[in-house]
Design a protein around this motif. Structure first.
Motif, PDB file in Angstrom:
ATOM      1  N   VAL A  84       0.853  -1.186   0.000  1.00 46.55           N
ATOM      2  CA  VAL A  84       0.000   0.000   0.000  1.00 46.55           C
ATOM      3  C   VAL A  84       0.889   1.235   0.000  1.00 46.55           C
ATOM      4  O   VAL A  84       1.770   1.370   0.853  1.00 46.55           O
ATOM      5  N   CYS A  85       0.653   2.142  -0.939  1.00 46.33           N
ATOM      6  CA  CYS A  85       1.494   3.331  -1.102  1.00 46.33           C
ATOM      7  C   CYS A  85       0.686   4.608  -0.901  1.00 46.33           C
ATOM      8  O   CYS A  85      -0.486   4.684  -1.301  1.00 46.33           O
ATOM      9  N   SER A  86       1.329   5.609  -0.309  1.00 43.51           N
ATOM     10  CA  SER A  86       0.714   6.928  -0.232  1.00 43.51           C
ATOM     11  C   SER A  86       0.598   7.488  -1.642  1.00 43.51           C
ATOM     12  O   SER A  86       1.327   7.082  -2.554  1.00 43.51           O
ATOM     13  N   VAL A  87      -0.294   8.440  -1.829  1.00 46.75           N
ATOM     14  CA  VAL A  87      -0.487   9.002  -3.170  1.00 46.75           C
ATOM     15  C   VAL A  87       0.744   9.777  -3.628  1.00 46.75           C
ATOM     16  O   VAL A  87       0.923  10.004  -4.823  1.00 46.75           O
ATOM     17  N   GLN A  88       1.628  10.163  -2.675  1.00 44.84           N
ATOM     18  CA  GLN A  88       2.840  10.885  -3.040  1.00 44.84           C
ATOM     19  C   GLN A  88       3.981   9.948  -3.458  1.00 44.84           C
ATOM     20  O   GLN A  88       4.992  10.395  -4.001  1.00 44.84           O
ATOM     21  N   THR A  89       3.817   8.666  -3.194  1.00 48.67           N
ATOM     22  CA  THR A  89       4.854   7.697  -3.563  1.00 48.67           C
ATOM     23  C   THR A  89       4.952   7.589  -5.083  1.00 48.67           C
ATOM     24  O   THR A  89       3.945   7.697  -5.794  1.00 48.67           O
ATOM     25  N   VAL A  90       6.146   7.374  -5.589  1.00 52.83           N
ATOM     26  CA  VAL A  90       6.374   7.285  -7.030  1.00 52.83           C
ATOM     27  C   VAL A  90       5.460   6.227  -7.657  1.00 52.83           C
ATOM     28  O   VAL A  90       5.144   5.205  -7.039  1.00 52.83           O
ATOM     29  N   ASP A  91       5.023   6.479  -8.872  1.00 53.56           N
ATOM     30  CA  ASP A  91       4.115   5.596  -9.597  1.00 53.56           C
ATOM     31  C   ASP A  91       4.763   4.244  -9.880  1.00 53.56           C
ATOM     32  O   ASP A  91       5.865   4.184 -10.442  1.00 53.56           O
ATOM     33  N   CYS A  92       4.086   3.183  -9.517  1.00 49.70           N
ATOM     34  CA  CYS A  92       4.656   1.841  -9.728  1.00 49.70           C
ATOM     35  C   CYS A  92       4.749   1.476 -11.202  1.00 49.70           C
ATOM     36  O   CYS A  92       5.434   0.518 -11.560  1.00 49.70           O
ATOM     37  N   TYR A  93       4.055   2.226 -12.082  1.00 50.75           N
ATOM     38  CA  TYR A  93       4.114   1.957 -13.512  1.00 50.75           C
ATOM     39  C   TYR A  93       5.104   2.877 -14.232  1.00 50.75           C
ATOM     40  O   TYR A  93       5.142   2.900 -15.468  1.00 50.75           O
ATOM     41  N   ASN A  94       5.878   3.607 -13.457  1.00 45.13           N
ATOM     42  CA  ASN A  94       7.003   4.364 -13.999  1.00 45.13           C
ATOM     43  C   ASN A  94       7.970   3.362 -14.652  1.00 45.13           C
ATOM     44  O   ASN A  94       8.278   2.329 -14.055  1.00 45.13           O
TER      45      ASN A  94
END
Length: 240
Positions: A127-137
């Motif tokens: 679970v990631c905060s909305v500020q965490t880098v996009d996992c689909y980067n």
């Protein structure tokens, strides 16, 4: 051959706003593409150079020239295959095991490595905060080495997640209790913080227990990289 529209669309997928708009992402590398082709991700387009066409003959693919692939690739040296997949829209809640939570992790390499660590240690939910880098980067996906296919990654406001959480929450803090002396439960939530600032005050309020990795060397040594610290703590969770 690949249409100019698809070449343009893949180029746009380098940016998060277009990934969100089109609900698509792309991956490169023979191993990573094959991992996702055999996962629950839905394939939208598979682009393969003539050199690698035999490896993907069982899939519906379009041939692309090495020159065109280089124009849309995120790699300095393209691997000869690029696949576009749909971003999943729903996720099931998994509470039978540990959940890893990331509070504002910004580095793509760190997130990709952490996803790979979750896969290694059998942590199914991240679970990631909305500020965490996009996992689909693209850089994140490259670092996962295909593990994105087996780890459920969610983005949410962490306060909302914790308000609905019933499991004990362990936060990683520099001044926490040494994790080696903890009697860790069989399931719970582990929180890792931002590379520079650690866990935010807002998220800290939800942590029932503060743990740390004891330092045995020089007190002048910089703190551990968040991915390295995650590896050590996940190992402790599984060691019991």
């Amino acid at each position: 051959m690949v249409s100019k529209k698809w070449l343009k669309d893949v180029k746009r997928l380098h940016q998060k706003k277009y990934r969100n708009e089109l609900e698509l992402f792309f991956v490169e590398g023979i191993k990573t593409v094959k991992e996702l082709l055999h996962s629950n991700y839905s394939l939208e387009k598979l682009l393969v150079t003539a050199e690698h066409s035999d490896e993907f003959k069982n899939f519906d693919c379009d041939e692309i020239t090495a020159e065109d692939l280089k124009k849309i690739s995120a790699l300095k040296t393209p691997s000869g295959v690029l696949a576009v997949f749909k971003i999943p829209t729903s996720a099931k809640t998994i509470e039978a095991d540990w959940t890893l939570v990331l509070d504002d992790v910004r580095d793509p390499g760190n997130l990709g490595t952490i996803i790979r660590l979750c896969d290694w240690f059998g942590i199914q939910r991240l679970v990631c905060s909305v500020q965490t880098v996009d996992c689909y980067n693209p850089k994140v996906l490259q670092a996962t080495m295909g593990s994105i296919a087996r780890v459920q990654v969610e983005y949410t406001e962490l306060a909302s997640f914790f308000n609905n959480n019933t499991l004990p929450v362990y936060g990683a803090f520099m001044d926490g209790a040494p994790v080696y002396g903890e009697n860790l439960p069989k399931k719970g939530v582990l929180v890792m913080g931002n590379e520079a600032n650690g866990i935010s005050k807002k998220v800290e309020a939800f942590c029932n227990k503060r743990v740390c990795i004891p330092q045995f060397g020089s007190p002048h040594t910089e703190s551990l990289n968040v991915a390295t610290a995650t590896a050590i703590l996940l190992n402790e969770l599984r060691r019991g």
